[in-house]
Design an enzyme around this catalytic site. Structure first.
Site, short mmCIF file in Angstrom:
data_model
loop_
_atom_site.label_atom_id
_atom_site.label_comp_id
_atom_site.label_asym_id
_atom_site.label_seq_id
_atom_site.Cartn_x
_atom_site.Cartn_y
_atom_site.Cartn_z
N ARG A 294 5.43 -12.94 9.44
CA ARG A 294 6.12 -11.70 9.12
C ARG A 294 7.46 -11.62 9.84
O ARG A 294 7.69 -12.29 10.83
CB ARG A 294 5.27 -10.46 9.37
CG ARG A 294 4.67 -10.29 10.73
CD ARG A 294 4.03 -8.90 10.88
NE ARG A 294 3.02 -8.61 9.88
CZ ARG A 294 2.94 -7.43 9.22
NH1 ARG A 294 3.78 -6.46 9.44
NH2 ARG A 294 1.99 -7.23 8.35
N LYS B 151 4.42 0.46 9.95
CA LYS B 151 4.54 1.71 9.22
C LYS B 151 4.03 2.88 10.06
O LYS B 151 4.57 3.97 9.97
CB LYS B 151 3.73 1.63 7.92
CG LYS B 151 4.51 0.99 6.79
CD LYS B 151 3.74 1.14 5.49
CE LYS B 151 3.18 -0.17 5.07
NZ LYS B 151 2.34 -0.12 3.89
N GLU C 86 0.87 -1.15 0.00
CA GLU C 86 0.00 0.00 0.00
C GLU C 86 0.92 1.22 0.00
O GLU C 86 1.83 1.29 0.83
CB GLU C 86 -0.84 -0.04 1.29
CG GLU C 86 -2.06 0.78 1.24
CD GLU C 86 -2.83 0.75 2.57
OE1 GLU C 86 -2.70 -0.23 3.33
OE2 GLU C 86 -3.53 1.73 2.83
P1 ATP Z 1 2.72 -2.57 8.13
O1 ATP Z 1 2.02 -3.48 9.07
O2 ATP Z 1 4.16 -2.32 8.45
O3 ATP Z 1 1.96 -1.32 7.86
P2 ATP Z 1 1.58 -3.75 5.83
O4 ATP Z 1 1.40 -5.20 5.81
O5 ATP Z 1 0.39 -2.91 6.11
O6 ATP Z 1 2.80 -3.37 6.78
P3 ATP Z 1 1.76 -3.47 3.02
O7 ATP Z 1 2.19 -2.29 2.25
O8 ATP Z 1 0.34 -3.85 2.96
O9 ATP Z 1 2.22 -3.20 4.51
O10 ATP Z 1 2.68 -4.72 2.72
C1 ATP Z 1 3.02 -5.16 1.43
C2 ATP Z 1 3.42 -6.59 1.51
O11 ATP Z 1 4.51 -6.78 2.39
C3 ATP Z 1 2.28 -7.45 2.04
O12 ATP Z 1 2.18 -8.60 1.23
C4 ATP Z 1 2.70 -7.78 3.44
O13 ATP Z 1 2.21 -9.01 3.85
C5 ATP Z 1 4.23 -7.77 3.35
N1 ATP Z 1 4.82 -7.42 4.64
C6 ATP Z 1 4.58 -6.33 5.37
N2 ATP Z 1 5.27 -6.37 6.52
C7 ATP Z 1 5.97 -7.52 6.53
C8 ATP Z 1 6.87 -8.14 7.45
N3 ATP Z 1 7.21 -7.58 8.62
N4 ATP Z 1 7.40 -9.35 7.10
C9 ATP Z 1 7.10 -9.90 5.93
N5 ATP Z 1 6.24 -9.39 5.03
C10 ATP Z 1 5.68 -8.20 5.31
MG MG Z 2 -1.34 -3.48 4.73
#
Ligand code: ATP
Ligand code: MG
Length: 568
Positions: free
Chosen positions: A262, A272, A37
């Site tokens: 994760r 984030k 995102e």
């Molecule tokens: P955050 O929780 O930090 O805001 P998010 O999952 O909302 O992260 P996205 O931009 O939606 O962030 O993530 C893009 C991709 O990266 C998704 O497929 C998500 O599952 C993966 N991702 C995000 N954080 C991690 C992590 N700590 N380890 C592995 N994969 C991750």
């Molecule tokens: Mg997300």
């Protein structure tokens, strides 16, 4: 651990893909995607996902898509889109010409929503958020049906079209799937597909005032792009039945969602939201502050993409949440930089060393090897003169017994140069040491004594008249506890807990009087070096011509102790 032919450890996702290829589930295709995102900068957790998705595609001769999951209008910005593309490239993933934006599928998603309404599987609901919460039920109690659940197809279609046309205010209506308000899985209790948000979208402008929810949008995005294995993190496990329900009801191409754990790191926060807080609250100097776990921060700090990928391989892919020791990341950086970084000499906290028997005005050029790990990098010439700088901590006026470095009457080797023996100390009126005096033995040029006598330490130095002045930034961990997010056990302390309490106030040390050997004066942004005995350093983006700035990427392993034990 079991190994495949390619010598990569077997993890469960590799296994699933291998089985699917065998059974012909996706006609032997592998097609993955990375779907961030655009609401923040990428962090090292994202690198794990990028590496996994791209790696699985490459390994199986498949394809990898770069997709922005930009379905949320309010939080997304071009700045994030640009930084994300730069970071994904830097990690090493190549999406070819497959760069997509989920918002480009809005029209298709809308058409699918009408299709669900027509099937009697979705309805417009007039409950507000508060009422919807009341109807949702609890873990032990089923939810209650919305009073709007049994609207006719015609009425639903009409209302949904009017929602799209902008006739209703934000939050007044939603489109919901008609699934099961009694499902033990909350995600299936008539989830919302669309909500009304009159907001500008970074690509769609003001075209839309209804926006799809993540669960509705994501499967459709995957389906449209003909993704085979939709890899996501563990918290979406409970959403998989919904992912499947949507695609099955629509009767469209259906990828397989697979969840993995994760990445979490000790001494690090990864969400984030929190990273944004650290930036906005001034706890760090920006998204790319070298103390941040963002990819831009790691890059600025001097981490290489190779080190990052090696770390991701090392951590592996599992179904179990774990917290990885940040030391493993530091080790990956060391291993990689050890192989590639040229060696240089730099003095961080200078102390003048005057060689009494070295002729004034004379300069000797000494040969210094660039990297003992890689002879092809050759050697360079380093100037040596009567006045040098050494590290303050390499001298002690009243040393304890095991101190083998410079001290009155004690002899040490100057790296690549000569043996020197301390004769006396100069002090100012306040008694502070201002310079150390010594004599050198010309017969020890290059570092060995022809009479076979040994010294117990080798120290680094920089010729004073040739030294380049520099700023050097040393980083410590941003948090001073291993799990900065973890609230204390004590309920009172827990109530007022905020992870920011665990910020390390001394995570940045700026040294403004470092002295570098001349070869470092022309280094350009991003160039990486090992400063002998001090660690790996990289030129910061704040560096200007004539005013170098270096970041310490990571310290060396404690080879110093070993060297001392071996006698230099
Ligand atoms: P955050 O929780 O930090 O805001 P998010 O999952 O909302 O992260 P996205 O931009 O939606 O962030 O993530 C893009 C991709 O990266 C998704 O497929 C998500 O599952 C993966 N991702 C995000 N954080 C991690 C992590 N700590 N380890 C592995 N994969 C991750
Ligand atoms: Mg997300």
């Amino acid at each position: 651990m079991a190994e495949t032919e390619s010598n990569k450890p077997v993890h469960f996702i590799r296994q699933i893909i291998a089985e699917d290829n065998q059974s012909g589930k996706f006609d032997g295709r592998v097609h993955t995607r990375f779907p961030p995102e655009p609401n923040g900068y990428l962090h090292i957790g994202h690198a794990k996902s990028i590496h996994l998705n791209y790696g699985m595609a490459v390994e199986h001769g498949g394809l990898f898509n770069m997709r922005f999951d930009d379905t949320n209008p309010s939080k997304e910005e071009q700045e994030y889109v640009d930084s994300i593309l730069k970071d994904v490239k830097w990690v090493g993933a190549d999406w070819g010409d497959r760069l997509y934006f989920a918002s480009d599928y809005f029209e298709q998603m809308y058409a699918y929503a009408e299709q669900l309404i027509q099937k009697g599987k979705a309805y417009v609901c007039d409950l507000n958020a508060e009422q919807m919460r009341e109807h949702r039920g609890t873990l032990t109690e089923p939810g209650r049906n919305s009073p709007f659940r049994d609207r006719s197809v015609e009425e639903n279609l009409e209302l949904f079209r009017r929602m799209r046309a902008g006739e209703f205010p934000d939050g007044s209506r939603t489109l919901r799937a008609k699934i099961d308000m009694a499902s033990p899985n909350f995600n299936l209790r008539d989830p919302v597909l669309y909500r009304i948000i009159h907001a500008h979208h970074h690509r769609q402008g003001d075209k839309w005032c209804i926006y799809p929810m993540y669960d509705w949008a994501h499967g459709i995005e995957d389906s449209i792009e003909r993704i085979t294995h939709s890899l996501c993190t563990l918290e979406f496990e409970n959403h998989r039945p919904l992912y499947d329900w949507f695609l099955d009801e629509l009767g469209v191409y259906h990828p397989q969602q697979i969840e993995f754990s994760r990445l979490n790191l000790t001494y690090t926060v990864m969400s984030k939201r929190k990273l944004l807080e650290l930036v906005q609250g001034g706890s760090v100097r920006g998204w790319d502050d070298p103390r941040m776990p963002t990819l831009s921060g790691l890059r600025r700090r001097g981490c290489t993409p190779e080190a990052l990928r090696a770390f991701c391989e090392d951590v592996g892919v599992t179904k179990f949440d774990a917290i990885i020791d940040v030391g493993r990341l530091e080790n990956a950086m060391r291993d990689d930089l050890n192989r590639r970084a040229p060696r240089r000499m730099a003095v961080l906290r200078p102390l003048k060393l005057i060689i009494e028997n070295f002729p004034e005005g004379q300069v000797e050029m000494l040969d210094a090897v660039n990297n003992p790990e890689d002879p092809s990098l050759g050697s360079r010439q380093v100037p040596f003169s009567r006045e040098l700088y050494i590290e303050q901590e390499d001298f002690m006026e009243n040393p304890p017994k095991k101190f083998f470095r410079l001290a009155p009457g004690q002899e040490v080797r100057l790296r690549f140069a000569f043996f020197v023996k301390c004769t006396s100390v100069e002090k100012d009126a306040a008694g502070n040491i201002t310079a150390v005096r010594c004599t050198y033995d010309p017969a020890t040029r290059g570092g060995d004594a022809p009479d076979g006598r040994k010294v117990k330490a080798t120290i680094h130095w920089v010729s004073a008249q040739h030294a380049v002045n520099a700023e050097v930034r040393l980083f410590d961990r941003l948090f001073n506890v291993a799990e900065p997010d973890r609230a204390p056990k004590d309920p009172k302390a827990a109530a007022s807990f905020n992870y920011k309490q665990n910020i390390n106030p001394n995570s940045l040390e700026i040294l403004t009087t470092a002295k570098l050997e001349p070869a470092l004066g022309s280094a350009s942004e991003g160039e990486r070096f090992q400063f002998e005995r001090l660690g790996y350093f990289c030129v910061d983006s704040d560096a200007r011509p004539g005013a170098p700035v270096f970041n310490r990427t990571v310290t060396l392993k404690d080879t110093w102790a070993k060297e001392q034990a071996k006698g230099g």
